[in-house]
Design a protein around this motif. Structure first.
Motif, PDB file in Angstrom:
ATOM      1  N   SER A 192       2.842  12.071   2.931  1.00  0.00           N
ATOM      2  CA  SER A 192       4.254  12.106   3.328  1.00  0.00           C
ATOM      3  C   SER A 192       5.094  11.490   2.217  1.00  0.00           C
ATOM      4  O   SER A 192       4.566  10.865   1.284  1.00  0.00           O
ATOM      5  CB  SER A 192       4.447  11.298   4.612  1.00  0.00           C
ATOM      6  N   TYR A 193       6.390  11.628   2.320  1.00  0.00           N
ATOM      7  CA  TYR A 193       7.301  11.063   1.301  1.00  0.00           C
ATOM      8  C   TYR A 193       7.064   9.562   1.168  1.00  0.00           C
ATOM      9  O   TYR A 193       6.882   9.047   0.068  1.00  0.00           O
ATOM     10  CB  TYR A 193       8.736  11.349   1.755  1.00  0.00           C
ATOM     11  N   ALA A 194       7.014   8.855   2.316  1.00  0.00           N
ATOM     12  CA  ALA A 194       6.818   7.398   2.273  1.00  0.00           C
ATOM     13  C   ALA A 194       5.394   7.055   1.845  1.00  0.00           C
ATOM     14  O   ALA A 194       5.176   6.136   1.045  1.00  0.00           O
ATOM     15  CB  ALA A 194       7.124   6.795   3.644  1.00  0.00           C
ATOM     16  N   GLY A 195       4.417   7.806   2.372  1.00  0.00           N
ATOM     17  CA  GLY A 195       3.008   7.536   2.050  1.00  0.00           C
ATOM     18  C   GLY A 195       2.750   7.726   0.561  1.00  0.00           C
ATOM     19  O   GLY A 195       2.049   6.923  -0.078  1.00  0.00           O
ATOM     20  N   ASN A 196       3.323   8.773   0.008  1.00  0.00           N
ATOM     21  CA  ASN A 196       3.169   9.048  -1.422  1.00  0.00           C
ATOM     22  C   ASN A 196       3.772   7.922  -2.254  1.00  0.00           C
ATOM     23  O   ASN A 196       3.176   7.463  -3.235  1.00  0.00           O
ATOM     24  CB  ASN A 196       3.863  10.385  -1.734  1.00  0.00           C
ATOM     25  N   PHE A 197       4.937   7.444  -1.830  1.00  0.00           N
ATOM     26  CA  PHE A 197       5.578   6.356  -2.572  1.00  0.00           C
ATOM     27  C   PHE A 197       4.722   5.083  -2.505  1.00  0.00           C
ATOM     28  O   PHE A 197       4.530   4.403  -3.522  1.00  0.00           O
ATOM     29  CB  PHE A 197       6.984   6.094  -2.012  1.00  0.00           C
ATOM     30  N   LEU A 198       4.173   4.772  -1.324  1.00  0.00           N
ATOM     31  CA  LEU A 198       3.343   3.566  -1.190  1.00  0.00           C
ATOM     32  C   LEU A 198       2.114   3.670  -2.102  1.00  0.00           C
ATOM     33  O   LEU A 198       1.729   2.710  -2.765  1.00  0.00           O
ATOM     34  CB  LEU A 198       2.908   3.377   0.273  1.00  0.00           C
ATOM     35  N   ARG A 199       1.531   4.865  -2.136  1.00  0.00           N
ATOM     36  CA  ARG A 199       0.341   5.043  -2.976  1.00  0.00           C
ATOM     37  C   ARG A 199       0.693   4.912  -4.457  1.00  0.00           C
ATOM     38  O   ARG A 199      -0.033   4.273  -5.227  1.00  0.00           O
ATOM     39  CB  ARG A 199      -0.302   6.406  -2.676  1.00  0.00           C
ATOM     40  N   MET A 200       1.811   5.514  -4.869  1.00  0.00           N
ATOM     41  CA  MET A 200       2.196   5.425  -6.293  1.00  0.00           C
ATOM     42  C   MET A 200       2.541   3.980  -6.673  1.00  0.00           C
ATOM     43  O   MET A 200       2.424   3.586  -7.822  1.00  0.00           O
ATOM     44  CB  MET A 200       3.404   6.326  -6.580  1.00  0.00           C
ATOM     45  N   THR A 201       2.980   3.190  -5.669  1.00  0.00           N
ATOM     46  CA  THR A 201       3.371   1.803  -5.943  1.00  0.00           C
ATOM     47  C   THR A 201       2.168   0.864  -5.920  1.00  0.00           C
ATOM     48  O   THR A 201       1.988   0.039  -6.813  1.00  0.00           O
ATOM     49  CB  THR A 201       4.411   1.333  -4.893  1.00  0.00           C
ATOM     50  N   PHE A 202       1.349   1.000  -4.889  1.00  0.00           N
ATOM     51  CA  PHE A 202       0.279   0.009  -4.693  1.00  0.00           C
ATOM     52  C   PHE A 202      -1.117   0.533  -5.038  1.00  0.00           C
ATOM     53  O   PHE A 202      -2.076  -0.233  -5.078  1.00  0.00           O
ATOM     54  CB  PHE A 202       0.298  -0.504  -3.251  1.00  0.00           C
ATOM     55  N   GLY A 203      -1.241   1.843  -5.248  1.00  0.00           N
ATOM     56  CA  GLY A 203      -2.557   2.395  -5.580  1.00  0.00           C
ATOM     57  C   GLY A 203      -2.897   2.171  -7.046  1.00  0.00           C
ATOM     58  O   GLY A 203      -2.020   1.934  -7.879  1.00  0.00           O
ATOM     59  N   VAL A 204      -4.198   2.220  -7.340  1.00  0.00           N
ATOM     60  CA  VAL A 204      -4.655   2.147  -8.734  1.00  0.00           C
ATOM     61  C   VAL A 204      -5.665   3.277  -8.949  1.00  0.00           C
ATOM     62  O   VAL A 204      -6.354   3.675  -8.005  1.00  0.00           O
ATOM     63  CB  VAL A 204      -5.306   0.774  -9.067  1.00  0.00           C
ATOM     64  N   PRO A 205      -5.746   3.797 -10.170  1.00  0.00           N
ATOM     65  CA  PRO A 205      -6.647   4.930 -10.398  1.00  0.00           C
ATOM     66  C   PRO A 205      -8.108   4.604 -10.098  1.00  0.00           C
ATOM     67  O   PRO A 205      -8.894   5.495  -9.795  1.00  0.00           O
ATOM     68  CB  PRO A 205      -6.472   5.239 -11.891  1.00  0.00           C
ATOM     69  N   ALA A 206      -8.477   3.318 -10.131  1.00  0.00           N
ATOM     70  CA  ALA A 206      -9.882   2.948  -9.962  1.00  0.00           C
ATOM     71  C   ALA A 206     -10.361   3.033  -8.516  1.00  0.00           C
ATOM     72  O   ALA A 206     -11.562   3.003  -8.258  1.00  0.00           O
ATOM     73  CB  ALA A 206     -10.080   1.522 -10.488  1.00  0.00           C
ATOM     74  N   GLU A 207      -9.417   3.101  -7.581  1.00  0.00           N
ATOM     75  CA  GLU A 207      -9.818   3.084  -6.166  1.00  0.00           C
ATOM     76  C   GLU A 207      -9.034   4.106  -5.363  1.00  0.00           C
ATOM     77  O   GLU A 207      -7.918   4.456  -5.733  1.00  0.00           O
ATOM     78  CB  GLU A 207      -9.502   1.697  -5.564  1.00  0.00           C
ATOM     79  N   GLU A 208      -9.612   4.494  -4.224  1.00  0.00           N
ATOM     80  CA  GLU A 208      -8.864   5.328  -3.283  1.00  0.00           C
ATOM     81  C   GLU A 208      -7.825   4.449  -2.608  1.00  0.00           C
ATOM     82  O   GLU A 208      -8.110   3.289  -2.288  1.00  0.00           O
ATOM     83  CB  GLU A 208      -9.794   5.895  -2.199  1.00  0.00           C
ATOM     84  N   TYR A 209      -6.636   4.945  -2.409  1.00  0.00           N
ATOM     85  CA  TYR A 209      -5.632   4.157  -1.688  1.00  0.00           C
ATOM     86  C   TYR A 209      -5.504   4.719  -0.279  1.00  0.00           C
ATOM     87  O   TYR A 209      -5.329   5.924  -0.083  1.00  0.00           O
ATOM     88  CB  TYR A 209      -4.270   4.225  -2.396  1.00  0.00           C
ATOM     89  N   GLU A 210      -5.599   3.843   0.693  1.00  0.00           N
ATOM     90  CA  GLU A 210      -5.481   4.294   2.077  1.00  0.00           C
ATOM     91  C   GLU A 210      -4.124   3.902   2.627  1.00  0.00           C
ATOM     92  O   GLU A 210      -3.773   2.698   2.634  1.00  0.00           O
ATOM     93  CB  GLU A 210      -6.581   3.649   2.915  1.00  0.00           C
ATOM     94  N   VAL A 211      -3.355   4.880   3.036  1.00  0.00           N
ATOM     95  CA  VAL A 211      -2.027   4.596   3.576  1.00  0.00           C
ATOM     96  C   VAL A 211      -2.189   4.071   5.004  1.00  0.00           C
ATOM     97  O   VAL A 211      -2.873   4.691   5.824  1.00  0.00           O
ATOM     98  CB  VAL A 211      -1.158   5.881   3.582  1.00  0.00           C
ATOM     99  N   ILE A 212      -1.595   2.902   5.281  1.00  0.00           N
ATOM    100  CA  ILE A 212      -1.651   2.360   6.648  1.00  0.00           C
ATOM    101  C   ILE A 212      -0.515   2.998   7.454  1.00  0.00           C
ATOM    102  O   ILE A 212       0.666   2.834   7.097  1.00  0.00           O
ATOM    103  CB  ILE A 212      -1.502   0.821   6.638  1.00  0.00           C
TER     104      ILE A 212
END
Ligand code: CMC
Length: 427
Positions: A192-212
């Motif tokens: 989603s728009y918000a989920g994508n933003f959270l992932r781009m902000t808090f995710g890192v390429p080394a790990e999967e980012y799970e949106v809460i």
């Protein structure tokens, strides 16, 4: 024939038409006043002046009402999504399922930025305030997307609106990543728009980012609450910049610059800093006393509003969202207790009651954003991200109006009258 207001200037009666909106105060049309009398009106700060006609957003400050295209903000925050609100603001009506799917698809296909845009970030110091980065990079978009800068073409205006809404989360997240020295994370369009933003902000390429999901929902709601707000300072800046025919990317950069100030969008950062400085409830009275002291420039940040003389309806939703985010993340923050106690003490104090100063949208938003993990410098960036749709919808409304003219306020001149130049050796 509608109502007429009679204005007497120097003994001369001038009749001005009174215009009626669908709701809200009547407006005296004084466009011919100068031509008929040679006098201007004087209203610095626009406290009694409607600067334009608009069908987007309505605020009743006395009642604490905020409507987007007629829909109350509480209902939108509760039941809608940010993408739906974007569609509503841009197009005037809520989308059908097919229209919403199509809009989501379009926005998600514009989330990437030109790869060369990333070089821009490297020119900034790592410790640059992310709003400084936002002003620069958003303005630079016109250099990357010149094919959507012909403002006379409605299709190009639409494409630039979509590009701005889609790319602002990517750029905001990049500003954050740059400041902490982490690699940029590319958008992922099945989120989603918000989920994508959270992932781009808090995710890192080394790990999967799970949106809460609860955090994603809160983020989306915060975006809804900031989407548009009538003719505030930054929106008026966007309109004024756009009135000269400037391209939309440049106009939005102007809006971001205006939003940065602590009296406007910078207040969310200032409000949390203030709450942290106050710290514990026993210190509240000291700060209340300072806010009331005419000789002290201190103000309660997140309190008061030019238009709302009642509880800001967005603050009500924000307060509720704090609890939801705390529950979802299983965290708490003693600052929330301090904030609620501060609100209680301020609202029972005659100073705040007489001046009708209530918590505004920024009072509680910082607590939520901090719990999600954003540093305070990012708060105003998030406001800019969400407000981009409002700015671009207002800009488009203005440009679509065939009667639109360049904005050119006049002044009350108080400088020297004409005098002759004095050569340097005679001064
Ligand atoms: N704390 C203490 N006193 C205040 C405050 C406050 N936060 N806000 C206004 N006042 C007093 C002010 O001192 C003045 O008193 P007096 O009449 O005795 O001189 C009176 O209330 C009216 O204030 P004003 O500055 O003339 O009002 P304004 O409409 O020009 O300003 C405001 C509105 C939002 C800039 C102002 O209330 C303020 O500075 N608030 C703190 C900053 C803030 O929270 N801003 C976010 C606004 S909402 C989000 C957004 O729009 O960006």
């Amino acid at each position: 024939m509608g109502d007429i207001a009679k204005i007497n200037v120097g003994g001369q009666d001038v009749e001005s038409p009174v215009l009626k909106g669908t709701i809200g105060p009547d407006v005296i049309d004084i466009r011919k006043l100068y031509g008929q009398t040679g006098a201007f009106t004087y209203d610095p700060g626009f406290t009694s002046t409607a600067s334009c006609e608009s069908a987007l957003t309505y605020i009743d400050g006395d009642e604490g009402v905020l409507l987007h295209r007629g829909y109350p903000i509480g209902q939108l925050a509760e039941s809608s999504s940010f993408m739906e609100v974007c569609y509503l603001l841009l197009n005037g009506e809520l989308p059908s399922k097919t229209e919403l799917d199509g809009f989501n698809h379009t926005i998600s296909r514009h989330t990437m930025v030109h790869e060369q845009l990333s070089s821009f970030f490297k020119g900034f110091r790592r410790d640059a305030h992310p709003m400084a980065v936002m002003v620069g990079v958003m303005g630079a978009l016109s250099a990357f997307y010149p094919d959507s800068t012909d403002i006379a073409d409605p299709e190009q205006r639409k494409i630039s609106a979509h590009r701005l809404i889609a790319k602002v989360p990517t750029i905001a997240a990049m500003a954050y990543k740059y400041s902490i020295g982490q690699p940029f994370v590319y958008p992922k369009n099945n989120l989603s728009y918000a989920g994508n933003f959270l992932r781009m902000t808090f995710g890192v390429p080394a790990e999967e980012y799970e949106v809460i999901p609860a955090v994603e929902k809160a983020m989306d709601r915060i975006f809804i609450l900031h989407a548009d707000h009538e003719q505030n300072a930054s929106t008026s800046t966007v309109r004024l910049a756009g009135s000269s025919g400037a391209n939309p990317f440049a106009c939005i950069a102007a809006g971001i610059a205006c939003l940065w100030g602590p009296a406007h969008g910078g207040a969310n950062e200032a409000a949390l800093n203030m709450l942290r400085e106050i710290g514990t409830p026993d210190k509240i009275q000291h700060y209340i006393d300072r806010a009331k002291d005419k000789n002290d420039p201190f103000r309660l940040m997140g309190f008061g509003h030019r238009v709302y003389k009642n509880y800001d309806p967005r603050a009500t939703v924000m307060q509720k969202t704090v609890r939801e985010v705390f529950a979802a993340l299983n965290v708490s923050d003693p600052i929330f207790e301090t904030a609620m106690r501060l609100e209680e003490i301020a609202l029972s104090d005659p100073y705040f009651a007489e001046k009708k100063l209530f918590p505004n949208v920024d009072f509680y938003s910082g607590i939520i954003l901090s719990a999600i993990g954003f540093p305070t410098e990012m708060f105003t960036v998030l406001f800019a991200l969400a407000r981009t749709v409002g700015w671009v919808a207002q800009w488009n409304e203005m440009i679509s109006d065939p009667g639109q003219r360049i904005g050119r306020p006049r002044q009350l001149y108080t400088g020297p009258t004409q005098r002759d130049y004095v050569p340097l050796d005679k001064r």
